[in-house]
Design an enzyme around this catalytic site. Structure first.
Site, PDB file in Angstrom:
ATOM      1  NE  ARG A  49      39.111  44.903  39.590  1.00 34.21           N
ATOM      2  CZ  ARG A  49      38.817  44.427  40.793  1.00 34.21           C
ATOM      3  NH1 ARG A  49      39.225  43.210  41.123  1.00 34.21           N
ATOM      4  NH2 ARG A  49      38.147  45.147  41.665  1.00 34.21           N
ATOM      5  CG  ASP A  51      41.594  49.964  39.214  1.00 38.25           C
ATOM      6  OD1 ASP A  51      41.097  48.831  39.362  1.00 38.25           O
ATOM      7  OD2 ASP A  51      42.759  50.250  39.567  1.00 38.25           O
ATOM      8  CE1 TYR A 111      45.615  49.834  31.954  1.00 37.21           C
ATOM      9  CE2 TYR A 111      47.302  48.147  31.806  1.00 37.21           C
ATOM     10  CZ  TYR A 111      46.011  48.530  32.121  1.00 37.21           C
ATOM     11  OH  TYR A 111      45.120  47.587  32.576  1.00 37.21           O
ATOM     12  NE  ARG A 211      44.641  55.264  39.470  1.00 30.62           N
ATOM     13  CZ  ARG A 211      43.558  55.023  40.222  1.00 30.62           C
ATOM     14  NH1 ARG A 211      42.860  53.910  40.021  1.00 30.62           N
ATOM     15  NH2 ARG A 211      43.202  55.871  41.143  1.00 30.62           N
TER      16      ARG A 211
END
Length: 262
Positions: A49, A51, A111, A211
């Site tokens: 998932r 965001d 990421y 994040r």
């Protein structure tokens, strides 16, 4: 028959990957396109998932088709790119074994988060302007090295996360300086511009984890904490408030998903 689909997307116009009421998502967009072309109801399962506003390169998903004949995957790829919005591109569709699962079979996800130190109109859309003075690159990398290994990352998970376990194994975590293509070709838009990216790979990630990690590392770079703060947070198993604030999503890319066959 089961198929994998590899795609990339600009997340700026989407409320994340997952289908949700009243908001456009990448998953919904892809399912509608596949259902239209294959003339059947198609449900797509993604590798993970992302965001709101988060981007992806080489994202992997899978879907099942009721067709008894194998799909012409090259033709399907072309047709998908013809009807999908410009913000989504499919790079390939591949027939898979029936038990292939885009999420559960993935063994490593990566990421990448981009920051720039001074105003630059050519990277603002995909990079976070982080103009704090004296940001300590070395301290941020020292702190990042403490993320390696298997740890409880619950302090970096967004409140209300539904992960079955807070433990993740981090394989790579490092800040790197880079030169954007526009500067390499034409020169800097202002004096003394600095561009950094943070790359982290792990077997799995918690919701909002990257994040929050980046926000914490920036706090350390600003001198608010020592690099050992990371270890204190991981060992403390406290609350989300122990870590730093989450940085904006527009500068984050899911940059790789790997499977055992890779």
């Amino acid at each position: 028959m089961r198929y994998s689909i590899t795609l990339s997307y600009d997340g700026s116009s989407f409320f994340g990957w997952q289908v949700q009421p009243g908001a456009i998502s990448v998953q919904e967009c892809l399912e509608k396109a596949l259902s239209t072309l294959l003339k059947e109801d198609i449900s797509v399962t993604g590798a993970g998932r992302t965001d709101t506003k988060v981007n992806a390169i080489g994202y992997v998903a899978h879907f099942d088709s009721a067709s008894e004949e194998p799909l012409e995957t090259a033709l399907l790829t072309c047709k998908l790119n013809a009807i999908l919005p410009p913000s989504v591109v499919v790079s390939g569709v591949v027939r898979e074994d029936g038990d292939f699962h885009a999420r559960f079979d993935a063994v490593r996800r990566e990421y990448t988060y981009f920051i720039h130190r001074k105003k630059d109109p050519f990277v603002e859309s995909y990079s976070y302007r982080c103009s704090y003075p004296g940001l300590d690159f070395e301290a941020m990398n020292e702190a990042a090295s403490l993320l390696l290994g298997r740890h409880d990352f619950s302090c970096f998970e967004k409140s209300g996360g539904a992960a079955k376990t807070p433990f993740c194994t981090v394989f790579e975590a490092r800040w790197t300086e880079y030169t954007p293509s526009h500067i390499a070709i034409m020169g800097p838009v202002s004096d003394d511009c600095s561009y950094w990216y943070f790359r982290i790979s792990a077997d799995r990630f918690l919701r909002n984890m990257v994040r929050a990690v980046v926000g914490t590392l920036i706090d350390i770079g600003r001198g608010r904490y020592e690099p050992s703060r990371i270890k204190e947070i991981l060992d403390g198993k406290g609350s989300r408030s122990d870590a730093g604030e989450s940085v904006p999503g527009h500068a984050l890319f899911l940059s790789s998903v790997q499977y055992p066959s890779d």
